[in-house]
Design a protein around this motif. Structure first.
Motif, PDB file in Angstrom:
ATOM      1  N   GLY A  92      39.289  37.274  49.367  1.00 23.12           N
ATOM      2  CA  GLY A  92      38.195  37.279  50.220  1.00 23.12           C
ATOM      3  C   GLY A  92      37.479  38.824  49.937  1.00 23.12           C
ATOM      4  O   GLY A  92      36.350  39.054  50.098  1.00 23.12           O
ATOM      5  N   VAL A  93      38.404  39.831  50.014  1.00 24.35           N
ATOM      6  CA  VAL A  93      37.893  40.972  49.960  1.00 24.35           C
ATOM      7  C   VAL A  93      37.073  41.356  48.665  1.00 24.35           C
ATOM      8  O   VAL A  93      35.489  41.750  48.424  1.00 24.35           O
ATOM      9  CB  VAL A  93      38.660  42.339  49.913  1.00 24.35           C
ATOM     10  N   LEU A  94      37.449  40.602  47.483  1.00 19.13           N
ATOM     11  CA  LEU A  94      36.686  40.646  46.087  1.00 19.13           C
ATOM     12  C   LEU A  94      35.353  39.791  46.266  1.00 19.13           C
ATOM     13  O   LEU A  94      34.263  40.488  45.695  1.00 19.13           O
ATOM     14  CB  LEU A  94      37.508  40.087  45.015  1.00 19.13           C
ATOM     15  N   LEU A  95      35.456  38.812  46.777  1.00 16.68           N
ATOM     16  CA  LEU A  95      34.389  38.014  46.957  1.00 16.68           C
ATOM     17  C   LEU A  95      33.086  38.464  48.016  1.00 16.68           C
ATOM     18  O   LEU A  95      32.069  38.012  47.607  1.00 16.68           O
ATOM     19  CB  LEU A  95      34.718  36.600  47.375  1.00 16.68           C
ATOM     20  N   ALA A  96      33.525  39.322  48.852  1.00 21.97           N
ATOM     21  CA  ALA A  96      32.704  39.934  49.638  1.00 21.97           C
ATOM     22  C   ALA A  96      32.053  41.058  49.103  1.00 21.97           C
ATOM     23  O   ALA A  96      30.864  41.500  49.139  1.00 21.97           O
ATOM     24  CB  ALA A  96      33.104  40.488  51.057  1.00 21.97           C
ATOM     25  N   ALA A  97      32.994  41.703  48.335  1.00 22.30           N
ATOM     26  CA  ALA A  97      32.610  43.297  47.657  1.00 22.30           C
ATOM     27  C   ALA A  97      31.500  43.040  46.732  1.00 22.30           C
ATOM     28  O   ALA A  97      30.543  43.962  46.468  1.00 22.30           O
ATOM     29  CB  ALA A  97      33.695  44.174  47.348  1.00 22.30           C
ATOM     30  N   LEU A  98      31.819  42.133  45.799  1.00 18.00           N
ATOM     31  CA  LEU A  98      31.147  42.013  44.549  1.00 18.00           C
ATOM     32  C   LEU A  98      29.769  41.641  44.726  1.00 18.00           C
ATOM     33  O   LEU A  98      28.766  42.304  44.102  1.00 18.00           O
ATOM     34  CB  LEU A  98      31.575  40.956  43.616  1.00 18.00           C
ATOM     35  N   PRO A  99      29.239  40.522  45.498  1.00 20.34           N
ATOM     36  CA  PRO A  99      27.945  40.454  45.759  1.00 20.34           C
ATOM     37  C   PRO A  99      26.896  41.501  46.745  1.00 20.34           C
ATOM     38  O   PRO A  99      25.952  41.993  46.321  1.00 20.34           O
ATOM     39  CB  PRO A  99      28.015  39.113  46.659  1.00 20.34           C
ATOM     40  N   THR A 100      28.005  42.330  47.577  1.00 19.20           N
ATOM     41  CA  THR A 100      27.568  43.393  48.410  1.00 19.20           C
ATOM     42  C   THR A 100      27.119  44.589  47.403  1.00 19.20           C
ATOM     43  O   THR A 100      26.153  45.230  47.573  1.00 19.20           O
ATOM     44  CB  THR A 100      28.432  43.978  49.093  1.00 19.20           C
ATOM     45  N   ALA A 101      27.802  44.711  46.157  1.00 24.37           N
ATOM     46  CA  ALA A 101      27.588  45.942  45.305  1.00 24.37           C
ATOM     47  C   ALA A 101      26.037  45.369  44.328  1.00 24.37           C
ATOM     48  O   ALA A 101      25.338  46.085  44.158  1.00 24.37           O
ATOM     49  CB  ALA A 101      28.562  46.053  44.127  1.00 24.37           C
ATOM     50  N   ALA A 102      26.111  43.946  44.191  1.00 20.36           N
ATOM     51  CA  ALA A 102      24.822  43.587  43.304  1.00 20.36           C
ATOM     52  C   ALA A 102      23.655  43.669  44.218  1.00 20.36           C
ATOM     53  O   ALA A 102      22.434  43.769  43.529  1.00 20.36           O
ATOM     54  CB  ALA A 102      25.366  42.236  42.931  1.00 20.36           C
ATOM     55  N   ALA A 103      23.527  42.992  45.540  1.00 24.35           N
ATOM     56  CA  ALA A 103      22.477  42.724  46.280  1.00 24.35           C
ATOM     57  C   ALA A 103      22.230  43.536  47.586  1.00 24.35           C
ATOM     58  O   ALA A 103      21.417  43.080  48.596  1.00 24.35           O
ATOM     59  CB  ALA A 103      22.178  41.173  46.426  1.00 24.35           C
ATOM     60  N   GLY A 104      23.561  43.940  47.912  1.00 23.26           N
ATOM     61  CA  GLY A 104      23.382  44.641  49.183  1.00 23.26           C
ATOM     62  C   GLY A 104      24.348  43.859  50.480  1.00 23.26           C
ATOM     63  O   GLY A 104      24.625  42.692  50.003  1.00 23.26           O
ATOM     64  N   PRO A 105      24.602  44.032  51.298  1.00 24.92           N
ATOM     65  CA  PRO A 105      25.334  43.439  52.416  1.00 24.92           C
ATOM     66  C   PRO A 105      24.438  42.372  53.091  1.00 24.92           C
ATOM     67  O   PRO A 105      23.856  42.583  54.285  1.00 24.92           O
ATOM     68  CB  PRO A 105      25.910  44.349  53.382  1.00 24.92           C
ATOM     69  N   ILE A 106      23.925  41.318  52.257  1.00 23.21           N
ATOM     70  CA  ILE A 106      23.069  40.210  53.010  1.00 23.21           C
ATOM     71  C   ILE A 106      23.591  39.864  54.308  1.00 23.21           C
ATOM     72  O   ILE A 106      24.554  39.019  54.338  1.00 23.21           O
ATOM     73  CB  ILE A 106      22.606  39.219  51.882  1.00 23.21           C
ATOM     74  N   SER A 107      22.842  39.818  55.214  1.00 24.25           N
ATOM     75  CA  SER A 107      23.503  39.654  56.721  1.00 24.25           C
ATOM     76  C   SER A 107      23.621  38.200  56.876  1.00 24.25           C
ATOM     77  O   SER A 107      22.868  37.524  56.503  1.00 24.25           O
ATOM     78  CB  SER A 107      22.321  40.347  57.538  1.00 24.25           C
ATOM     79  N   PHE A 108      24.912  38.157  57.508  1.00 26.85           N
ATOM     80  CA  PHE A 108      25.293  36.562  58.217  1.00 26.85           C
ATOM     81  C   PHE A 108      25.425  35.552  57.151  1.00 26.85           C
ATOM     82  O   PHE A 108      25.802  34.365  57.561  1.00 26.85           O
ATOM     83  CB  PHE A 108      24.247  36.432  59.087  1.00 26.85           C
ATOM     84  N   VAL A 109      25.190  35.817  56.045  1.00 23.39           N
ATOM     85  CA  VAL A 109      25.535  34.688  55.123  1.00 23.39           C
ATOM     86  C   VAL A 109      27.082  34.139  54.917  1.00 23.39           C
ATOM     87  O   VAL A 109      27.388  33.136  54.898  1.00 23.39           O
ATOM     88  CB  VAL A 109      24.932  34.874  53.584  1.00 23.39           C
ATOM     89  N   ALA A 110      27.758  35.273  55.207  1.00 23.54           N
ATOM     90  CA  ALA A 110      29.393  34.867  55.115  1.00 23.54           C
ATOM     91  C   ALA A 110      29.657  34.210  56.443  1.00 23.54           C
ATOM     92  O   ALA A 110      30.389  33.425  56.407  1.00 23.54           O
ATOM     93  CB  ALA A 110      30.163  36.336  54.739  1.00 23.54           C
ATOM     94  N   PHE A 111      28.971  34.907  57.357  1.00 27.74           N
ATOM     95  CA  PHE A 111      29.238  34.354  58.643  1.00 27.74           C
ATOM     96  C   PHE A 111      28.956  32.870  58.910  1.00 27.74           C
ATOM     97  O   PHE A 111      29.530  32.244  59.682  1.00 27.74           O
ATOM     98  CB  PHE A 111      28.552  35.367  59.759  1.00 27.74           C
ATOM     99  N   LEU A 112      27.514  32.590  58.604  1.00 28.93           N
ATOM    100  CA  LEU A 112      27.185  31.239  58.636  1.00 28.93           C
ATOM    101  C   LEU A 112      27.694  30.032  58.003  1.00 28.93           C
ATOM    102  O   LEU A 112      27.751  28.814  58.174  1.00 28.93           O
ATOM    103  CB  LEU A 112      25.570  31.146  58.298  1.00 28.93           C
TER     104      LEU A 112
END
Length: 339
Positions: free
Chosen positions: A249-269
Motif C-alpha cells: 500500500g505504501v509503494l502504491l501510494a508513493a509511486l504515483p505521488t512522485a510522478a503526478a503529485g498527491p492527486i486528492s481523494f482518488v485513493a479515498f474514493l
C-alpha cells in the motif's frame, strides 16, 4: 438438485465480478480515448494510429505524442495505483477513512519529495526514491505509535502526522525561490500537466515489478476481510499478510505521488465505490479501474473546464472527494449515535 443450486450461487458473484470488470475496463478505455482524441485540440482515429506508426503530422504529432498521450497514460497508471493503495488500507483497517491521503502516507511522500526538489534540486527518478522513503518512514511512524490502539487510533495518529507534514511542506515552500515554489505548488495540487514519457515509463515499470505482490496482496486481502481469527483458521499468516499489504500500500501510494503529485481523494474514493459495485466485497483490480476512471474523467474536465486554462486534475478530484468525506463523517457520527 441442491448441489446444482449451490454451484449456481457460487458462480453468481464470479459472473457479476467478470461483467463488472469488463464494464469498468471499457469505461477506462473510453475515457483514455476521450483524453487523447478530444478536447481543445481534436485528432481523428486514423491520424492517431498513423502517428503511432511513426508518421509526423505537423503540429498534431507534438501535441498528441508529447502532451496528450503521456498525460492520459500517466493518469491511467496513477489512478490505478492510488485506487489499489486506498483499497488496501481501507480493507485492512476496516475503515473507509483509512486511505493513504487521510492517514498521512501520501503527505509523507509529498514532504520528502518536496524537500528533495527544493533543497537538493532533485528531479526525475530521484523524486520517486525520495517519495518512497518518506512514505515508508511515515508508515513506520504511525504504525509504531498506534500499536495496541486499533484502527481508529492509527487513523487519528495518521491525521496528526499529515498535519505535521503539511506544515513541513509549507515551511519548505517559504524557503524556496519563486520559480521552484510555483512548480512545487502545482505538483502538490496533483497535476498531469507536466507528464512526460520518463515519468510514464518509471511508473509503468514499477507497477509491473509490483504485480506479483499485487496478486499476493489480493489473496491476503480476501482472507483478512473475513476477520483475523477466520483468516488464521483458513491458513493465512495474518501478521505476514498485514506486513505485505502495508508495504504494498505504501509503494502504491508513493509511486504515483512522485510522478503526478498527491492527486486528492482518488485513493479515498476508489475503494468504497468499487466495493459498493462489487456487492460489498473489496477488490484490488476493480479499485484500480475505478481509480483510473476517476483520474481520467477528472483530467478531461480539468483541462477543458475553462477555455484557455489547464487546471490541475487534483482540483477536480478534490471537489469530488471533499463532499464525500463530509457525508461519510456525518453518516458515521449518526450511526454511532444510533441513527
Amino acid at each position: 438438485m441442491t448441489g446444482t443450486w449451490v454451484r449456481q450461487q457460487r458462480k453468481a458473484p464470479r459472473r457479476r465480478r467478470t461483467l463488472l470488470t469488463a464494464g469498468l475496463g471499457l469505461l477506462v478505455f473510453a475515457l483514455l480515448a476521450v483524453n487523447i482524441l478530444l478536447g481543445s485540440y481534436t485528432v481523428t482515429i486514423p491520424d492517431f494510429f498513423a502517428m503511432l506508426g511513426g508518421k509526423t503530422i505537423p503540429g498534431a504529432s507534438f501535441i498528441v505524442m508529447e502532451n496528450k498521450l503521456p498525460q492520459a497514460l500517466l493518469g491511467l497508471l496513477a489512478g490505478a495505483s492510488f485506487g489499489m493503495a486506498g483499497a488496501i488500507f481501507q480493507s485492512m483497517l476496516r475503515n473507509p477513512l483509512a486511505s493513504p491521503d487521510v492517514i498521512g502516507i501520501s503527505y509523507g511522500a509529498s514532504a520528502t519529495a518536496v524537500a528533495a526538489m527544493v533543497i537538493f534540486g532533485v528531479r526525475g527518478a530521484g523524486v520517486s526514491v525520495a517519495a518512497i522513503i518518506g512514505a515508508l518512514l511515515v508508515a513506520l511512524l504511525i504504525t509504531g505509535l498506534a500499536r495496541g490502539r486499533g484502527g481508529t487510533g492509527l487513523i487519528l495518529i495518521g491525521i496528526g502526522a499529515a498535519a505535521f507534514m503539511q506544515a513541513a511542506v509549507t515551511f519548505l515552500l517559504s524557503r524556496a525561490d519563486i520559480n521552484n515554489a510555483q512548480e512545487v505548488l502545482v505538483w502538490l495540487t496533483g497535476s498531469l500537466n507536466s507528464a512526460n514519457w520518463e515519468r510514464v515509463t518509471i511508473l509503468a515499470v514499477a507497477l509491473v515489478v509490483l504485480l506479483p505482490l499485487i496478486a499476493g496482496g489480493s489473496r491476503d486481502l480476501r482472507g483478512l476481510a473475513l476477520g483475523d481469527d477466520t483468516a488464521a483458521g483458513l491458513g493465512f499468516n495474518v501478521s505476514r499478510a498485514r506486513l505485505l499489504l502495508t508495504i504494498l500500500g505504501v509503494l502504491l501510494a508513493a509511486l504515483p505521488t512522485a510522478a503526478a503529485g498527491p492527486i486528492s481523494f482518488v485513493a479515498f474514493l476508489s475503494g468504497p465505490i468499487a466495493k459498493r459495485l462489487n456487492g460489498g466485497v473489496a477488490s484490488l483490480p476493480l479499485s484500480a479501474l475505478v481509480g483510473a476512471a476517476i483520474v481520467l474523467a477528472g483530467n478531461f474536465t480539468a483541462v477543458n473546464a475553462i477555455p484557455g486554462t489547464s487546471l490541475p486534475v487534483g482540483v477536480v478530484t478534490g471537489a469530488l472527494g471533499a463532499p464525500f468525506l463530509l457525508w461519510l463523517l456525518i453518516s458515521s457520527n449518526r450511526a454511532n449515535q444510533g441513527g
